[in-house]
Design a protein around this motif. Structure first.
Motif, PDB file in Angstrom:
ATOM      1  N   UNK A   1      -4.664   2.164 -10.554  1.00 49.87           N
ATOM      2  CA  UNK A   1      -4.821   2.860 -11.836  1.00 49.87           C
ATOM      3  C   UNK A   1      -3.758   3.943 -11.998  1.00 49.87           C
ATOM      4  N   UNK A   2      -3.538   4.718 -10.948  1.00 52.58           N
ATOM      5  CA  UNK A   2      -2.518   5.770 -11.015  1.00 52.58           C
ATOM      6  C   UNK A   2      -1.120   5.177 -11.138  1.00 52.58           C
ATOM      7  N   UNK A   3      -0.866   4.092 -10.434  1.00 52.81           N
ATOM      8  CA  UNK A   3       0.429   3.422 -10.528  1.00 52.81           C
ATOM      9  C   UNK A   3       0.636   2.879 -11.942  1.00 52.81           C
ATOM     10  N   UNK A   4      -0.389   2.287 -12.504  1.00 53.47           N
ATOM     11  CA  UNK A   4      -0.298   1.794 -13.876  1.00 53.47           C
ATOM     12  C   UNK A   4       0.011   2.908 -14.859  1.00 53.47           C
ATOM     13  N   UNK A   5      -0.592   4.065 -14.658  1.00 50.30           N
ATOM     14  CA  UNK A   5      -0.319   5.212 -15.534  1.00 50.30           C
ATOM     15  C   UNK A   5       1.146   5.627 -15.441  1.00 50.30           C
ATOM     16  N   UNK A   6       1.687   5.664 -14.221  1.00 51.90           N
ATOM     17  CA  UNK A   6       3.080   6.069 -14.053  1.00 51.90           C
ATOM     18  C   UNK A   6       4.034   5.048 -14.671  1.00 51.90           C
TER      19      UNK A   6
ATOM     20  N   UNK B   1       0.833  -1.203   0.000  1.00 56.04           N
ATOM     21  CA  UNK B   1       0.000   0.000   0.000  1.00 56.04           C
ATOM     22  C   UNK B   1       0.865   1.250   0.000  1.00 56.04           C
ATOM     23  N   UNK B   2       1.957   1.242   0.750  1.00 54.29           N
ATOM     24  CA  UNK B   2       2.858   2.396   0.768  1.00 54.29           C
ATOM     25  C   UNK B   2       3.469   2.636  -0.606  1.00 54.29           C
ATOM     26  N   UNK B   3       3.848   1.559  -1.287  1.00 54.20           N
ATOM     27  CA  UNK B   3       4.403   1.680  -2.635  1.00 54.20           C
ATOM     28  C   UNK B   3       3.355   2.229  -3.598  1.00 54.20           C
ATOM     29  N   UNK B   4       2.118   1.764  -3.462  1.00 49.41           N
ATOM     30  CA  UNK B   4       1.034   2.274  -4.297  1.00 49.41           C
ATOM     31  C   UNK B   4       0.772   3.752  -4.027  1.00 49.41           C
ATOM     32  N   UNK B   5       0.797   4.145  -2.763  1.00 50.89           N
ATOM     33  CA  UNK B   5       0.589   5.558  -2.409  1.00 50.89           C
ATOM     34  C   UNK B   5       1.697   6.407  -3.020  1.00 50.89           C
ATOM     35  N   UNK B   6       2.946   5.955  -2.888  1.00 48.42           N
ATOM     36  CA  UNK B   6       4.077   6.710  -3.428  1.00 48.42           C
ATOM     37  C   UNK B   6       3.979   6.852  -4.944  1.00 48.42           C
ATOM     38  N   UNK B   7       3.805   5.731  -5.637  1.00 44.91           N
ATOM     39  CA  UNK B   7       3.789   5.790  -7.094  1.00 44.91           C
ATOM     40  C   UNK B   7       2.551   6.523  -7.619  1.00 44.91           C
ATOM     41  N   UNK B   8       1.443   6.418  -6.934  1.00 47.43           N
ATOM     42  CA  UNK B   8       0.239   7.151  -7.331  1.00 47.43           C
ATOM     43  C   UNK B   8       0.432   8.647  -7.154  1.00 47.43           C
ATOM     44  N   UNK B   9       1.091   9.030  -6.083  1.00 49.53           N
ATOM     45  CA  UNK B   9       1.368  10.451  -5.847  1.00 49.53           C
ATOM     46  C   UNK B   9       2.255  11.011  -6.941  1.00 49.53           C
ATOM     47  N   UNK B  10       3.288  10.276  -7.309  1.00 51.68           N
ATOM     48  CA  UNK B  10       4.186  10.718  -8.382  1.00 51.68           C
ATOM     49  C   UNK B  10       3.413  10.857  -9.692  1.00 51.68           C
ATOM     50  N   UNK B  11       2.616   9.860 -10.011  1.00 53.91           N
ATOM     51  CA  UNK B  11       1.863   9.855 -11.258  1.00 53.91           C
ATOM     52  C   UNK B  11       0.882  11.016 -11.342  1.00 53.91           C
ATOM     53  N   UNK B  12       0.098  11.193 -10.310  1.00 56.61           N
ATOM     54  CA  UNK B  12      -0.910  12.247 -10.321  1.00 56.61           C
ATOM     55  C   UNK B  12      -0.272  13.634 -10.265  1.00 56.61           C
ATOM     56  N   UNK B  13       0.817  13.778  -9.529  1.00 58.82           N
ATOM     57  CA  UNK B  13       1.512  15.064  -9.484  1.00 58.82           C
ATOM     58  C   UNK B  13       2.026  15.438 -10.860  1.00 58.82           C
ATOM     59  N   UNK B  14       2.649  14.482 -11.550  1.00 62.64           N
ATOM     60  CA  UNK B  14       3.143  14.765 -12.897  1.00 62.64           C
ATOM     61  C   UNK B  14       1.985  15.172 -13.809  1.00 62.64           C
ATOM     62  N   UNK B  15       0.893  14.451 -13.723  1.00 65.78           N
ATOM     63  CA  UNK B  15      -0.258  14.754 -14.581  1.00 65.78           C
ATOM     64  C   UNK B  15      -0.792  16.156 -14.322  1.00 65.78           C
ATOM     65  N   UNK B  16      -0.933  16.536 -13.067  1.00 65.23           N
ATOM     66  CA  UNK B  16      -1.491  17.855 -12.742  1.00 65.23           C
ATOM     67  C   UNK B  16      -0.540  18.970 -13.162  1.00 65.23           C
ATOM     68  N   UNK B  17       0.751  18.805 -12.923  1.00 63.20           N
ATOM     69  CA  UNK B  17       1.712  19.886 -13.177  1.00 63.20           C
ATOM     70  C   UNK B  17       2.073  20.018 -14.658  1.00 63.20           C
ATOM     71  N   UNK B  18       2.105  18.907 -15.404  1.00 59.47           N
ATOM     72  CA  UNK B  18       2.643  18.961 -16.763  1.00 59.47           C
ATOM     73  C   UNK B  18       1.702  18.541 -17.891  1.00 59.47           C
ATOM     74  N   UNK B  19       0.662  17.770 -17.622  1.00 57.34           N
ATOM     75  CA  UNK B  19      -0.114  17.203 -18.733  1.00 57.34           C
ATOM     76  C   UNK B  19      -1.087  18.208 -19.355  1.00 57.34           C
ATOM     77  N   UNK B  20      -1.456  17.915 -20.597  1.00 62.17           N
ATOM     78  CA  UNK B  20      -2.424  18.752 -21.312  1.00 62.17           C
ATOM     79  C   UNK B  20      -3.814  18.622 -20.700  1.00 62.17           C
ATOM     80  N   UNK B  21      -4.110  17.470 -20.128  1.00 61.32           N
ATOM     81  CA  UNK B  21      -5.435  17.221 -19.555  1.00 61.32           C
ATOM     82  C   UNK B  21      -5.749  18.224 -18.443  1.00 61.32           C
TER      83      UNK B  21
END
Length: 92
Positions: A67-72, A3-23
């Motif tokens: 889902x967020x981890x898969x995206x990252x 769960x900790x690994x999922x939280x970490x990787x999900x945070x990285x994925x979603x942060x990248x999406x919010x800060x840099x993605x076109x979406x």
């Protein structure tokens, strides 16, 4: 531990999406108009902190974290493999 690994990787994925993605560009544009959040939304450290809190609060919902981890993982894989594809296409 998982769960900790999922939280970490999900945070990285979603942060990248919010800060840099076109979406999320409309969200960034909206925040640019509202001065208190102008710098926050363009800073990976700042955005990552708040997203980390939100993801941690949702840690029991592992389907969202997966889902967020898969995206990252997909993004990292693509960034590693894309130069090889580009090189192959040039030589073909």
């Amino acid at each position: 531990m998982l769960t900790d690994l999922l939280v970490f990787s999900s945070t990285v994925s979603l942060t990248y999406a919010v800060v840099y993605s076109k979406v999320f560009k409309p969200l960034r544009d909206l925040c640019d108009k509202w001065n208190p959040t102008k710098d926050l939304i363009h800073c990976t450290f700042c955005t990552g902190f708040w997203i980390g809190l939100l993801v941690y609060w949702q840690r029991e919902r592992t389907e969202v974290l997966m889902a967020l981890t898969g995206a990252m993982i997909t993004y990292i894989f693509f960034m590693l493999v894309k130069p090889l594809f580009d090189k192959y296409e040039k030589n073909a």
